[in-house]
Design a protein around this motif. Structure first.
Motif, PDB file in Angstrom:
ATOM      1  N   TYR A   1       0.782  -1.606  -0.281  1.00 60.34           N
ATOM      2  CA  TYR A   1      -0.160  -0.285  -0.007  1.00 60.34           C
ATOM      3  C   TYR A   1       0.992   1.620   0.051  1.00 60.34           C
ATOM      4  N   ALA A   2       1.893   1.758   1.062  1.00 57.55           N
ATOM      5  CA  ALA A   2       2.604   2.321   0.827  1.00 57.55           C
ATOM      6  C   ALA A   2       3.655   3.077  -0.439  1.00 57.55           C
ATOM      7  N   VAL A   3       4.053   1.554  -1.166  1.00 56.72           N
ATOM      8  CA  VAL A   3       4.395   1.832  -2.193  1.00 56.72           C
ATOM      9  C   VAL A   3       3.559   2.388  -3.813  1.00 56.72           C
ATOM     10  N   CYS A   4       2.715   1.911  -3.662  1.00 63.37           N
ATOM     11  CA  CYS A   4       0.981   2.688  -4.606  1.00 63.37           C
ATOM     12  C   CYS A   4       0.905   3.805  -4.075  1.00 63.37           C
TER      13      CYS A   4
ATOM     14  N   VAL B   1       7.517  -6.450  -7.191  1.00 62.44           N
ATOM     15  CA  VAL B   1       6.976  -5.583  -8.147  1.00 62.44           C
ATOM     16  C   VAL B   1       5.507  -5.381  -8.770  1.00 62.44           C
ATOM     17  N   ILE B   2       4.870  -6.083  -7.771  1.00 61.63           N
ATOM     18  CA  ILE B   2       3.340  -6.333  -7.792  1.00 61.63           C
ATOM     19  C   ILE B   2       2.376  -4.488  -7.241  1.00 61.63           C
TER      20      ILE B   2
ATOM     21  N   GLU C   1      15.098  -2.548 -16.079  1.00 61.17           N
ATOM     22  CA  GLU C   1      15.494  -1.455 -16.434  1.00 61.17           C
ATOM     23  C   GLU C   1      15.209  -0.525 -17.790  1.00 61.17           C
ATOM     24  N   ASP C   2      14.572  -1.303 -18.671  1.00 65.03           N
ATOM     25  CA  ASP C   2      13.892  -1.100 -19.573  1.00 65.03           C
ATOM     26  C   ASP C   2      12.436  -0.565 -19.673  1.00 65.03           C
TER      27      ASP C   2
ATOM     28  N   ASP D   1      11.704   2.472  -8.206  1.00 63.23           N
ATOM     29  CA  ASP D   1      12.659   3.948  -8.096  1.00 63.23           C
ATOM     30  C   ASP D   1      12.951   4.055  -6.492  1.00 63.23           C
ATOM     31  N   ALA D   2      14.698   4.279  -6.440  1.00 62.45           N
ATOM     32  CA  ALA D   2      15.319   4.525  -5.222  1.00 62.45           C
ATOM     33  C   ALA D   2      13.994   5.670  -3.844  1.00 62.45           C
ATOM     34  N   GLU D   3      13.216   6.540  -4.390  1.00 61.92           N
ATOM     35  CA  GLU D   3      12.263   7.301  -3.640  1.00 61.92           C
ATOM     36  C   GLU D   3      11.132   6.487  -3.012  1.00 61.92           C
TER      37      GLU D   3
END
Length: 256
Positions: free
Chosen positions: A109-112, A147-148, A198-199, A222-224
């Motif tokens: 949830y946090a990433v989304c 990756v989800i 990366e692509d 992405d790191a951020e």
């Protein structure tokens, strides 16, 4: 077109993927008379095996006419990226159960939430997960847990305020969606998202025009964005956690 389909339940006690040749061998030549139709693993539609005995075309399963499934010959462009190279319905149960573990669910949830301008509601997150259920996203073979979220955000549209308008207190809102962009060398399958991240990029676009949302092109992992995983427990507990847990209702534990 697709060369993969699910055997109908009358022919298999488990959700098994077969090729057109395997289906004919198992169902027999009278499959039409017996109404034994294979099912699309992506949309659940009944499919027709074609070209099994032809030397002129590659055998495949045909969708109903005008089908917009990502595995059909006329996919909805919005979801055309949802084409895995293979399926694993046993592993799907493991993956969904792992995603529903408290720490993983909070991080998902946090990433989304971070991807969606930090404006993703719990009900929108639940809607993303339910759309993933409907499209059997969890059954993509060898898909990693991390990756989800990057797939989930491509499944629905969102309504929000532009970041600069949020600061100014403006109420003007806009609808946007995420589209997956890949280099040509990455191929057509969704597998590139984890095999060649990366692509791949996520691009937010305006729903009404399809034009890019300025400054909203995001690399996979992405790191951020990934920073959102750290400390997610601090703000996704209590009511928030109980609400996002709704997406796991009915999720069976993985088979032993």
């Amino acid at each position: 077109m697709t060369r993969q389909a699910l055997l109908p339940s009358r022919l298999s006690g488990e959700r098994r993927i077969v090729s057109p040749e395997e289906f004919i061998a198992i169902a027999g030549p009278g499959w039409r008379e017996k109404a034994l139709l294979p099912l699309c693993p992506g949309c659940g539609a009944e499919l027709i095996p074609c070209g099994v005995h032809s030397t002129l075309v590659v055998s495949n399963f045909r969708h109903p006419e005008y089908a917009t499934c990502s595995l059909s010959s006329t996919p909805d462009p919005r979801y055309a990226h949802l084409r895995p190279s293979d399926w694993d319905f046993t592993e799907a149960r493991h993956l969904k159960a792992r995603f529903c573990e408290p720490d993983n669910l909070r991080q998902g949830y946090a990433v989304c939430h971070r991807l969606c301008f930090k404006r993703l509601s719990t009900s929108e997150f639940v809607a993303l997960c339910r759309e993933a259920d409907r499209r059997n996203v969890w059954a993509y073979r060898h898909m990693p847990l991390e990756v989800i979220p990057y797939i989930l955000v491509t499944l629905c549209d969102f309504l929000t305020e532009a970041p600069e308008q949020q600061r100014a207190g403006s109420a003007r809102r806009f609808s946007y969606r995420f589209v997956l962009q890949k280099t040509k060398s990455a191929g057509d399958d969704i597998d590139a998202l984890w095999l060649r991240p990366e692509d791949c990029r996520l691009q937010a676009v305006f729903v009404d025009s399809g034009k890019p949302v300025r400054g909203r092109t995001v690399a996979i992992y992405d790191a951020e964005i990934e920073k959102a995983r750290s400390g997610s427990e601090a703000w996704t507990g209590g009511t928030v956690f109980r609400k996002i847990l709704e997406c796991c209702a009915g999720t069976a534990p993985p088979p032993v």
